[in-house]
Design a protein around this motif. Structure first.
Motif, PDB file in Angstrom:
ATOM      1  N   ASN A 135      65.672  90.897   7.299  1.00  0.00           N
ATOM      2  CA  ASN A 135      65.641  90.559   8.723  1.00  0.00           C
ATOM      3  C   ASN A 135      64.586  89.499   8.980  1.00  0.00           C
ATOM      4  O   ASN A 135      63.647  89.321   8.193  1.00  0.00           O
ATOM      5  CB  ASN A 135      65.342  91.802   9.567  1.00  0.00           C
ATOM      6  N   GLN A 136      64.719  88.806  10.078  1.00  0.00           N
ATOM      7  CA  GLN A 136      63.707  87.850  10.522  1.00  0.00           C
ATOM      8  C   GLN A 136      62.659  88.585  11.343  1.00  0.00           C
ATOM      9  O   GLN A 136      62.948  89.607  11.970  1.00  0.00           O
ATOM     10  CB  GLN A 136      64.361  86.751  11.369  1.00  0.00           C
ATOM     11  N   PHE A 137      61.428  88.099  11.328  1.00  0.00           N
ATOM     12  CA  PHE A 137      60.369  88.770  12.064  1.00  0.00           C
ATOM     13  C   PHE A 137      59.300  87.760  12.476  1.00  0.00           C
ATOM     14  O   PHE A 137      59.268  86.626  12.009  1.00  0.00           O
ATOM     15  CB  PHE A 137      59.743  89.876  11.203  1.00  0.00           C
TER      16      PHE A 137
ATOM     17  N   PHE B 155      65.795  96.677  12.529  1.00  0.00           N
ATOM     18  CA  PHE B 155      66.187  96.534  13.926  1.00  0.00           C
ATOM     19  C   PHE B 155      64.969  96.569  14.849  1.00  0.00           C
ATOM     20  O   PHE B 155      64.954  95.916  15.898  1.00  0.00           O
ATOM     21  CB  PHE B 155      67.165  97.645  14.319  1.00  0.00           C
ATOM     22  N   LYS B 156      63.970  97.323  14.447  1.00  0.00           N
ATOM     23  CA  LYS B 156      62.786  97.457  15.296  1.00  0.00           C
ATOM     24  C   LYS B 156      61.993  96.158  15.349  1.00  0.00           C
ATOM     25  O   LYS B 156      61.489  95.761  16.399  1.00  0.00           O
ATOM     26  CB  LYS B 156      61.903  98.597  14.758  1.00  0.00           C
ATOM     27  N   HIS B 157      61.878  95.502  14.193  1.00  0.00           N
ATOM     28  CA  HIS B 157      61.015  94.320  14.109  1.00  0.00           C
ATOM     29  C   HIS B 157      61.791  93.007  13.939  1.00  0.00           C
ATOM     30  O   HIS B 157      61.175  91.946  13.912  1.00  0.00           O
ATOM     31  CB  HIS B 157      60.032  94.470  12.950  1.00  0.00           C
ATOM     32  N   GLY B 158      63.124  93.109  13.804  1.00  0.00           N
ATOM     33  CA  GLY B 158      63.898  91.896  13.571  1.00  0.00           C
ATOM     34  C   GLY B 158      64.690  91.426  14.758  1.00  0.00           C
ATOM     35  O   GLY B 158      65.523  90.517  14.650  1.00  0.00           O
ATOM     36  N   THR B 159      64.459  92.062  15.888  1.00  0.00           N
ATOM     37  CA  THR B 159      65.191  91.660  17.100  1.00  0.00           C
ATOM     38  C   THR B 159      64.197  91.394  18.228  1.00  0.00           C
ATOM     39  O   THR B 159      63.135  92.019  18.309  1.00  0.00           O
ATOM     40  CB  THR B 159      66.170  92.773  17.537  1.00  0.00           C
TER      41      THR B 159
ATOM     42  N   ARG C 196      59.227  91.959   0.182  1.00  0.00           N
ATOM     43  CA  ARG C 196      58.800  90.564   0.264  1.00  0.00           C
ATOM     44  C   ARG C 196      58.627  90.208   1.743  1.00  0.00           C
ATOM     45  O   ARG C 196      59.594  90.214   2.508  1.00  0.00           O
ATOM     46  CB  ARG C 196      59.823  89.644  -0.402  1.00  0.00           C
ATOM     47  N   ASN C 197      57.396  89.923   2.081  1.00  0.00           N
ATOM     48  CA  ASN C 197      57.033  89.660   3.472  1.00  0.00           C
ATOM     49  C   ASN C 197      56.610  88.196   3.595  1.00  0.00           C
ATOM     50  O   ASN C 197      55.435  87.869   3.609  1.00  0.00           O
ATOM     51  CB  ASN C 197      55.888  90.600   3.873  1.00  0.00           C
ATOM     52  N   GLN C 198      57.598  87.321   3.655  1.00  0.00           N
ATOM     53  CA  GLN C 198      57.346  85.883   3.722  1.00  0.00           C
ATOM     54  C   GLN C 198      57.991  85.346   5.005  1.00  0.00           C
ATOM     55  O   GLN C 198      59.203  85.194   5.082  1.00  0.00           O
ATOM     56  CB  GLN C 198      57.918  85.175   2.489  1.00  0.00           C
ATOM     57  N   GLN C 199      57.130  85.104   5.984  1.00  0.00           N
ATOM     58  CA  GLN C 199      57.634  84.676   7.288  1.00  0.00           C
ATOM     59  C   GLN C 199      58.545  83.450   7.145  1.00  0.00           C
ATOM     60  O   GLN C 199      58.249  82.542   6.384  1.00  0.00           O
ATOM     61  CB  GLN C 199      56.467  84.353   8.212  1.00  0.00           C
ATOM     62  N   PRO C 200      59.682  83.469   7.822  1.00  0.00           N
ATOM     63  CA  PRO C 200      60.076  84.421   8.867  1.00  0.00           C
ATOM     64  C   PRO C 200      61.012  85.532   8.366  1.00  0.00           C
ATOM     65  O   PRO C 200      61.734  86.129   9.174  1.00  0.00           O
ATOM     66  CB  PRO C 200      60.813  83.521   9.852  1.00  0.00           C
TER      67      PRO C 200
END
Length: 341
Positions: free
Chosen positions: A288-290, A259-263, A326-330
């Motif tokens: 989440n999307q980021f 919620f902190k980084h996905g909104t 897994r940190n694969q934008q987005p």
């Protein structure tokens, strides 16, 4: 280091059992017709020598070794041992001369009479070394356990203020909107606070409580964002959750991070949360999307929650968890597989 009373009783019982068996051995393996002999030694002589060996064993183990070895008067240890073992020789000789002259006349049996005194000392020395090693290992384990406990207390102390800060930030946004959802949100917050203050003081909590806490947090976020964020949560325990416990507030940092980084950075933010329990295996996924642009980082404290939970997992579930990020934008996708107890 003090040994607990039950362990002391077991150790004492073992000593009594072993020495009772040794001292009564002639009367177990022989009979009165042969004077309870073991080889050339009458049963009574064997038992009397056993008592002498027992005195050597415990005098060394309980007096000489703990008081002299590696102490200020360590140089007294060696003459004391020589005196202790040497004193047994004339004592045994006197017993043979007065009560067992047949043994005295058998010179070939002397090595079986006097050598065991040295053997009793060696066995006592080995016993002391083993006990010392066990004690040292126990002290080391206690230190490690104390250090682990201190680290966990520190990590837990980080969770609540960090979590509370973010929730209060969410409530501020509701207050600014003058939302009717502020009152139910405050009620939910009070439930969350009650859980944090009273239900997480023990080492672990029931998994059902942790899941209820997680659901309350998600509901609080839904009140805040309404239809602005697509929040999908699915929890499937198949009735297994009631049988297991978990470290409190272990799952919430992943959701909080989403919620902190996905909104706020995408037009249609979406957060997916899935928890399932199959047997004693918990699978927890948060997606989440980021935006990976460092200029859009919300504050300098970003990442405290995830770093905290990684440390707690390593401390509390070594070898019993697998955390995949897994940190694969987005898309930011976290998967935790945990063996429950």
């Amino acid at each position: 280091m003090n040994i607990s009373i039950p362990i002391k009783r077991v150790v004492i019982a073992l000593h009594i059992l072993i020495w009772s068996a040794l001292l009564s051995l002639p009367y177990i393996v022989s009979d009165a017709a042969s004077d309870y002999r073991i080889g050339t030694f009458p049963g009574l002589f064997f038992t009397l020598c056993g008592v002498i060996h027992m005195v050597i064993f415990y005098t060394h183990a309980l007096v000489l070794y703990p008081r002299l070895w590696n102490k200020q008067y360590w140089w007294l240890y060696f003459p004391s041992v020589l005196l202790l073992v040497g004193a047994s020789f004339p004592l045994k000789y006197g017993i043979m001369a007065h009560w067992f002259p047949t043994v005295l006349r058998d010179l070939s049996s002397y090595k079986f009479v006097f050598a065991p005194s040295v053997g009793a000392f060696i066995v006592s020395l080995v016993y002391c070394k083993v006990v010392e090693r066990i004690r040292a290992e126990r002290i080391q384990k206690d230190k490690q356990a104390e250090q682990l406990s201190s680290e966990l207390k520190f990590l837990r102390s980080q969770v609540s203020p960090h979590f509370l800060f973010n929730v209060l930030t969410n409530l501020v946004s509701l207050a600014r909107k003058k939302s009717d959802q502020l009152e139910p949100a405050l009620i939910m917050l009070s439930d969350l606070m009650r859980y944090m203050l009273y239900d997480t003081t023990g080492k672990k909590v029931l998994l059902t409580k942790e899941i209820a806490y997680l659901n309350s947090y998600i509901a609080l976020q839904k009140l805040r964002f309404g239809n602005d964020v697509d929040i999908n949560s699915h929890i499937d325990t198949d009735g297994h959750a009631a049988n297991y416990t978990i470290e409190p507030m272990l799952l919430i940092p992943f959701v909080e991070n989403a919620f902190k980084h996905g909104t706020g950075y995408t037009q249609h933010p979406e957060i997916n949360i899935r928890l399932s329990v199959t047997g004693d295996i918990l699978t927890f996924e948060v997606q989440n999307q980021f935006d990976s642009d460092p200029l859009t980082s919300k504050d300098e404290n970003s990442g405290i929650g995830l770093a905290n939970v990684k440390s707690r997992l390593d401390l509390l579930y070594p070898g019993n968890h697998r955390l995949t990020i897994r940190n694969q934008q987005p898309v930011f996708h976290v998967t935790l597989i945990l063996k429950l107890t």
